[in-house]
Design a protein around this motif. Structure first.
Motif, PDB file in Angstrom:
ATOM      1  N   LEU A  99       9.374   3.522  14.797  1.00  0.00           N
ATOM      2  CA  LEU A  99      10.724   4.424  14.706  1.00  0.00           C
ATOM      3  C   LEU A  99      11.636   3.801  13.694  1.00  0.00           C
ATOM      4  O   LEU A  99      12.153   4.435  12.864  1.00  0.00           O
ATOM      5  N   LEU A 100      11.767   2.415  13.970  1.00  0.00           N
ATOM      6  CA  LEU A 100      12.765   1.685  12.825  1.00  0.00           C
ATOM      7  C   LEU A 100      12.265   1.820  11.648  1.00  0.00           C
ATOM      8  O   LEU A 100      13.220   2.317  10.575  1.00  0.00           O
ATOM      9  N   SER A 101      10.880   1.757  11.328  1.00  0.00           N
ATOM     10  CA  SER A 101      10.446   2.153  10.017  1.00  0.00           C
ATOM     11  C   SER A 101      10.703   3.514   9.602  1.00  0.00           C
ATOM     12  O   SER A 101      10.711   3.890   8.460  1.00  0.00           O
ATOM     13  N   GLY A 102      10.453   4.364  10.570  1.00  0.00           N
ATOM     14  CA  GLY A 102      10.753   6.050  10.156  1.00  0.00           C
ATOM     15  C   GLY A 102      11.997   6.233   9.582  1.00  0.00           C
ATOM     16  O   GLY A 102      12.135   6.780   8.704  1.00  0.00           O
ATOM     17  N   LEU A 103      12.995   5.140  10.086  1.00  0.00           N
ATOM     18  CA  LEU A 103      14.536   5.593   9.577  1.00  0.00           C
ATOM     19  C   LEU A 103      14.621   5.146   8.165  1.00  0.00           C
ATOM     20  O   LEU A 103      14.995   5.925   7.258  1.00  0.00           O
ATOM     21  N   SER A 104      13.762   3.945   7.711  1.00  0.00           N
ATOM     22  CA  SER A 104      13.679   3.623   6.374  1.00  0.00           C
ATOM     23  C   SER A 104      12.863   4.361   5.574  1.00  0.00           C
ATOM     24  O   SER A 104      13.116   4.964   4.454  1.00  0.00           O
ATOM     25  N   ILE A 105      11.544   5.098   6.024  1.00  0.00           N
ATOM     26  CA  ILE A 105      10.877   5.764   5.348  1.00  0.00           C
ATOM     27  C   ILE A 105      11.662   7.202   5.140  1.00  0.00           C
ATOM     28  O   ILE A 105      11.388   7.707   3.810  1.00  0.00           O
ATOM     29  N   ALA A 106      12.291   7.836   5.894  1.00  0.00           N
ATOM     30  CA  ALA A 106      12.758   9.032   5.759  1.00  0.00           C
ATOM     31  C   ALA A 106      14.144   9.004   4.700  1.00  0.00           C
ATOM     32  O   ALA A 106      14.014   9.722   3.661  1.00  0.00           O
TER      33      ALA A 106
END
Length: 460
Positions: free
Chosen positions: A138-145
């Motif tokens: 989820l934390l990576s998802g913020l960066s990926i988004a």
């Protein structure tokens, strides 16, 4: 795949969508500079202020709004920022000319700056309430988004301009902000439900004291003086540099005296891994934005491509950045990806030195591709490092300062581009930008290589 326990899709959706607005506006403008300059009869050295205006607003607003999110609550700050984005999106339709466009960019920069530090604070608060760590994916998802929208910005901007004209890159913010606003109102938890914190301010007066308004003003004036000096190096406004140094000294003196500093300098001095993360971000994005905006202007001004083709030629950056960010999304060994995030753009900078306006398209695509992978690596891995290193009660301002590092790097890149191109892009100016890319990327690689706080091996 089901959502992580306690982090439902309704919570995650608004957390991810808002932080997309700042990066997409940051990069979408790159293919609009030439059409705007032509329409408004502006030189390259003037139109670059549309890039710098958002950078400057974001560099100041990100930590300020992050501090507000820490104090009064992330949901409140997030919603207020989205309203400002709506105003900025429609402003050029009512206020024509360069002044209206510049004002819109500044408002969009301020409004979108609320999203990322608010999202990081929301995630940290949620983890505290649940008593479990934020899922790495989820934390990576913020960066990926954020990364994916930044990468797709030039492509989207090129298509919008080709179909509807350059005004559309402002109006597109209206539906995006409305969607984020509706999701946030409906699904984000109230700030009254935040976990208790002993030093959290209560009431308006307490909030103002904790916000450290004098510290924010000194920070804003120091940053603004320095960045305006950098953006107009040809004019030799050395008094602005002197003013920036004086204001910085005053800021340090004030922050060391005040009880609730805006910039906790003692924490930054003691937390050297976090300070090195900020420095890495600065260097990586000097290289990234020098390439992004310098390449787009050169493609249109020297190589003779239209804005839509200039956007499509950066498609390899979009695809490879997304692939790289997904590949390291769950990685906990940070040193190797951060070393590669410097080594690959260093190789890209070397390739840029060989490119001219007569170079074949396959070589241009290869150059763009070499800057895609490091963007994915740097974004995800530096954010993971920040989340581990920042104090819990200061996650908002720490996240905001990470974005300030990015935007200071972006403004340095804008200054380099303005100095290299002058009135119009040339091959010689493009090669000068490539040298800056080499220096910045190489320094970032060395900084990560010798940072002992970063692990080579994945944690269990």
């Amino acid at each position: 795949m089901s959502a992580p326990r306690g982090f439902s899709a309704r919570f995650v959706a608004p957390v991810l969508i808002g932080p997309m607005l700042n990066p997409i506006n940051t990069t979408m403008i790159s293919v609009a500079l030439v059409p705007i300059a032509h329409d408004l009869q502006l030189s390259s050295s003037v139109v670059i202020w549309l890039v710098a205006g958002l950078y400057l607003a974001s560099a100041i607003a990100q930590p300020t709004l992050g501090k507000l999110a820490d104090i009064i609550g992330p949901r409140t700050v997030y919603l207020g920022g989205l309203v400002v984005v709506l105003i900025g999106g429609v402003l050029p339709a009512f206020l024509g000319g360069f002044g209206g466009v510049l004002a819109a960019r500044v408002l969009i920069g301020i409004g979108t700056s609320a999203a990322y530090p608010s999202a990081m604070t929301l995630l940290r608060d949620r983890s505290t309430v649940l008593g479990r760590p934020t899922p790495p994916a989820l934390l990576s998802g913020l960066s990926i988004a954020s990364l994916s929208t930044a990468a797709i910005g030039p492509v989207l901007g090129g298509v919008l301009i080709a179909l509807f004209g350059w005004h559309s890159i402002f109006l597109v913010n209206v539906p995006l902000a409305l969607i984020a606003l509706g999701m946030s109102i409906a699904w984000l938890p109230s700030d009254r439900l935040r976990p208790p914190m002993s030093d959290r301010a209560i009431g308006v007066v307490g909030a103002l004291k904790a916000l450290d308004v004098p510290g924010i003003l000194l920070f804003a004036l120091a940053i603004a003086s320095l960045l305006v000096f950098l953006l107009d190096l040809r004019s030799g406004l050395w008094w602005l540099l002197a003013l920036a140094l004086v204001l910085s000294g005053a800021l340090v003196a004030w922050e060391l005296r005040t009880r609730t500093p805006f910039l906790d300098l003692r924490m930054l001095a003691a937390n050297r891994p976090l300070t090195r993360t900020y420095l890495r971000l600065f260097l990586v994005y000097v290289a990234a934005y020098s390439m992004l905006n310098g390449f787009s202007q050169w493609l249109q001004g020297a190589a003779g491509f239209g804005s839509e083709i200039a956007g499509l030629l950066q498609l390899p950056t979009v695809l490879l950045a997304g692939v790289a960010s997904i590949a390291v999304a769950k990685n906990t060994a940070l040193r190797l990806p951060l070393v590669l995030a410097g080594v690959l753009p260093f190789a890209g900078g070397a390739l840029l030195l060989t490119i001219t306006s007569q170079s074949p398209i396959w070589l241009l695509l290869l150059a763009a591709g070499l800057f895609g992978i490091p963007q994915g690596l740097a974004s995800v891995s530096n954010q993971a490092a920040l989340y581990r290193q920042a104090p819990r009660e200061q996650i908002g301002v720490a996240a905001g300062l990470s974005r300030t590092s990015v935007y200071v790097g972006a403004i340095v890149a804008s200054a380099v581009i303005g100095l290299a191109y002058g009135e119009s892009p040339t091959d010689a100016g493009f090669h000068a930008i490539a040298v800056v890319v080499l220096v910045a990327a190489g320094s970032a690689a060395l900084l990560a290589l010798f940072d002992r706080s970063l692990s080579w091996r994945r944690a269990d």
